[in-house]
Design a protein around this motif. Structure first.
Motif, PDB file in Angstrom:
ATOM      1  N   ILE A   1      12.996   5.571   1.950  1.00 46.37           N
ATOM      2  CA  ILE A   1      12.370   4.411   2.816  1.00 46.37           C
ATOM      3  C   ILE A   1      12.515   3.140   1.930  1.00 46.37           C
ATOM      4  O   ILE A   1      12.687   2.096   2.602  1.00 46.37           O
ATOM      5  N   PHE A   2      11.960   3.191   0.847  1.00 47.01           N
ATOM      6  CA  PHE A   2      11.724   1.889   0.034  1.00 47.01           C
ATOM      7  C   PHE A   2      12.903   1.662  -0.515  1.00 47.01           C
ATOM      8  O   PHE A   2      13.870   2.450  -1.266  1.00 47.01           O
ATOM      9  N   PRO A   3      13.384   0.237  -0.496  1.00 44.72           N
ATOM     10  CA  PRO A   3      14.417  -0.234  -1.073  1.00 44.72           C
ATOM     11  C   PRO A   3      14.344  -0.025  -2.840  1.00 44.72           C
ATOM     12  O   PRO A   3      13.125   0.212  -3.318  1.00 44.72           O
TER      13      PRO A   3
ATOM     14  N   LEU B   1       8.619  12.463 -10.998  1.00 42.69           N
ATOM     15  CA  LEU B   1       7.945  11.086 -11.374  1.00 42.69           C
ATOM     16  C   LEU B   1       9.254  10.108 -10.432  1.00 42.69           C
ATOM     17  O   LEU B   1      10.457  10.642 -10.472  1.00 42.69           O
ATOM     18  N   PHE B   2       8.590   9.307  -9.692  1.00 39.28           N
ATOM     19  CA  PHE B   2       9.631   8.644  -9.042  1.00 39.28           C
ATOM     20  C   PHE B   2       9.189   7.162  -8.810  1.00 39.28           C
ATOM     21  O   PHE B   2       8.321   6.744  -9.226  1.00 39.28           O
ATOM     22  N   GLU B   3      10.043   6.219  -8.471  1.00 38.90           N
ATOM     23  CA  GLU B   3       9.994   4.672  -8.473  1.00 38.90           C
ATOM     24  C   GLU B   3       9.960   4.388  -6.986  1.00 38.90           C
ATOM     25  O   GLU B   3      11.015   4.573  -6.372  1.00 38.90           O
ATOM     26  N   LEU B   4       9.184   3.446  -6.353  1.00 36.72           N
ATOM     27  CA  LEU B   4       9.116   2.702  -5.111  1.00 36.72           C
ATOM     28  C   LEU B   4       9.355   1.233  -5.264  1.00 36.72           C
ATOM     29  O   LEU B   4       8.450   0.693  -5.600  1.00 36.72           O
ATOM     30  N   ASP B   5      10.440   0.595  -5.031  1.00 40.79           N
ATOM     31  CA  ASP B   5      10.683  -0.681  -4.962  1.00 40.79           C
ATOM     32  C   ASP B   5      10.132  -1.351  -6.330  1.00 40.79           C
ATOM     33  O   ASP B   5       9.417  -2.160  -6.593  1.00 40.79           O
ATOM     34  N   GLY B   6      10.428  -0.402  -7.542  1.00 39.64           N
ATOM     35  CA  GLY B   6       9.955  -1.068  -8.792  1.00 39.64           C
ATOM     36  C   GLY B   6       8.637  -0.374  -9.361  1.00 39.64           C
ATOM     37  O   GLY B   6       8.405  -0.721 -10.507  1.00 39.64           O
ATOM     38  N   VAL B   7       7.874  -0.123  -8.406  1.00 37.21           N
ATOM     39  CA  VAL B   7       6.549   0.618  -8.953  1.00 37.21           C
ATOM     40  C   VAL B   7       6.678   2.223  -8.924  1.00 37.21           C
ATOM     41  O   VAL B   7       7.097   2.834  -8.019  1.00 37.21           O
ATOM     42  N   GLN B   8       6.439   2.718 -10.369  1.00 39.57           N
ATOM     43  CA  GLN B   8       6.450   4.028 -10.577  1.00 39.57           C
ATOM     44  C   GLN B   8       5.120   4.784 -10.299  1.00 39.57           C
ATOM     45  O   GLN B   8       4.119   4.478 -10.243  1.00 39.57           O
ATOM     46  N   PHE B   9       5.570   6.062  -9.907  1.00 39.88           N
ATOM     47  CA  PHE B   9       4.591   7.001  -9.289  1.00 39.88           C
ATOM     48  C   PHE B   9       4.614   8.362  -9.921  1.00 39.88           C
ATOM     49  O   PHE B   9       5.848   8.811 -10.233  1.00 39.88           O
ATOM     50  N   GLY B  10       3.633   9.186  -9.895  1.00 36.46           N
ATOM     51  CA  GLY B  10       3.807  10.672 -10.306  1.00 36.46           C
ATOM     52  C   GLY B  10       3.479  11.304  -9.163  1.00 36.46           C
ATOM     53  O   GLY B  10       2.481  10.880  -8.327  1.00 36.46           O
ATOM     54  N   ALA B  11       3.865  12.675  -9.000  1.00 39.87           N
ATOM     55  CA  ALA B  11       3.220  13.358  -8.075  1.00 39.87           C
ATOM     56  C   ALA B  11       3.284  14.906  -8.636  1.00 39.87           C
ATOM     57  O   ALA B  11       4.130  15.144  -9.435  1.00 39.87           O
TER      58      ALA B  11
ATOM     59  N   GLU C   1       9.864  -6.203   9.395  1.00 37.69           N
ATOM     60  CA  GLU C   1       9.538  -5.220   8.121  1.00 37.69           C
ATOM     61  C   GLU C   1       8.351  -4.499   8.475  1.00 37.69           C
ATOM     62  O   GLU C   1       8.416  -3.346   8.102  1.00 37.69           O
ATOM     63  N   ILE C   2       7.458  -4.907   9.154  1.00 38.33           N
ATOM     64  CA  ILE C   2       6.086  -4.209   9.530  1.00 38.33           C
ATOM     65  C   ILE C   2       6.768  -2.887  10.460  1.00 38.33           C
ATOM     66  O   ILE C   2       6.379  -1.710  10.171  1.00 38.33           O
ATOM     67  N   ASP C   3       7.564  -3.376  11.173  1.00 41.16           N
ATOM     68  CA  ASP C   3       7.945  -2.291  12.567  1.00 41.16           C
ATOM     69  C   ASP C   3       8.810  -1.273  11.461  1.00 41.16           C
ATOM     70  O   ASP C   3       8.611  -0.159  11.688  1.00 41.16           O
ATOM     71  N   PHE C   4       9.445  -1.599  10.538  1.00 40.96           N
ATOM     72  CA  PHE C   4      10.349  -0.606   9.664  1.00 40.96           C
ATOM     73  C   PHE C   4       9.597   0.380   8.998  1.00 40.96           C
ATOM     74  O   PHE C   4       9.723   1.378   9.276  1.00 40.96           O
ATOM     75  N   TYR C   5       8.541  -0.346   8.211  1.00 45.39           N
ATOM     76  CA  TYR C   5       7.721   0.687   7.419  1.00 45.39           C
ATOM     77  C   TYR C   5       6.861   1.537   8.232  1.00 45.39           C
ATOM     78  O   TYR C   5       6.563   2.624   8.020  1.00 45.39           O
ATOM     79  N   TRP C   6       6.197   0.977   9.413  1.00 44.70           N
ATOM     80  CA  TRP C   6       5.429   1.409  10.383  1.00 44.70           C
ATOM     81  C   TRP C   6       5.946   2.719  10.984  1.00 44.70           C
ATOM     82  O   TRP C   6       5.488   3.836  11.103  1.00 44.70           O
ATOM     83  N   ASP C   7       7.378   2.713  11.450  1.00 44.16           N
ATOM     84  CA  ASP C   7       7.966   3.388  12.342  1.00 44.16           C
ATOM     85  C   ASP C   7       8.613   4.795  11.161  1.00 44.16           C
ATOM     86  O   ASP C   7       8.457   6.038  11.477  1.00 44.16           O
TER      87      ASP C   7
END
Length: 158
Positions: free
Chosen positions: A27-29, A54-64, A88-94
């Motif tokens: 979803i995230f670029p 470990l993954f990255e969403l638009d430059g922010v790293q997360f762990g799961a 952009e709101i519609d894109f992420y919302w949907d």
């Protein structure tokens, strides 16, 4: 490759950490899976299954982590997506809301239980620079599920 930021959010899942990370990355670029760690033979019955991602969403790293059923994600923690446009709101919302639950004021819970706020901090900041406008924006937002930037702009302007 290890973590590259000082503070990293870690999300707890019950067997769906990799599926959730793949979903978010789709979803995230500028996003990617960094690494996937698996259970070893030290965990009988789970050898080879995914333990951490470990993954990255638009430059922010997360762990799961696949930690089991004892803890659940909740609205007590959420992630704000700062959107510049209604598109952009519609894109992420949907996309994030598909299979999940839409909630009031631009909040949603995705199909994995993670809570997101899909909003525009620019508009909120502008509204709060004028207490009367801020009150109008907050009142209008309280009646919304998905954020409608045009309606909030009208409320701000009075």
């Amino acid at each position: 490759m290890g973590l590259q930021q000082k503070i990293t959010p870690y999300l707890w899942f019950d067997g769906t950490a990799k599926e959730a990370a793949d979903f978010y990355v789709s979803i995230f670029p500028n996003s990617r899976i960094i690494t996937v760690g698996h259970h070893t033979e030290d965990t009988p019955g789970q050898t080879g299954s995914v333990l951490v991602v470990l993954f990255e969403l638009d430059g922010v790293q997360f762990g799961a982590i696949n930690g089991g059923p004892m803890f659940k994600l909740s609205e007590a923690s959420s992630y704000l997506i700062d959107c510049a446009t209604q598109e952009e709101i519609d894109f992420y919302w949907d996309r994030l809301g598909a299979g999940g639950q839409y909630q009031a004021c631009g909040w949603l819970k995705d199909r994995f239980g993670l809570s997101w706020q899909v909003n525009s901090s620019e508009l909120v900041e502008k509204a709060h620079s004028d207490p009367a406008a801020g009150a109008r924006v907050m009142k209008a937002m309280m009646d919304m599920v998905k954020i409608d930037l045009a309606a909030l702009q009208q409320a701000m302007e009075g």
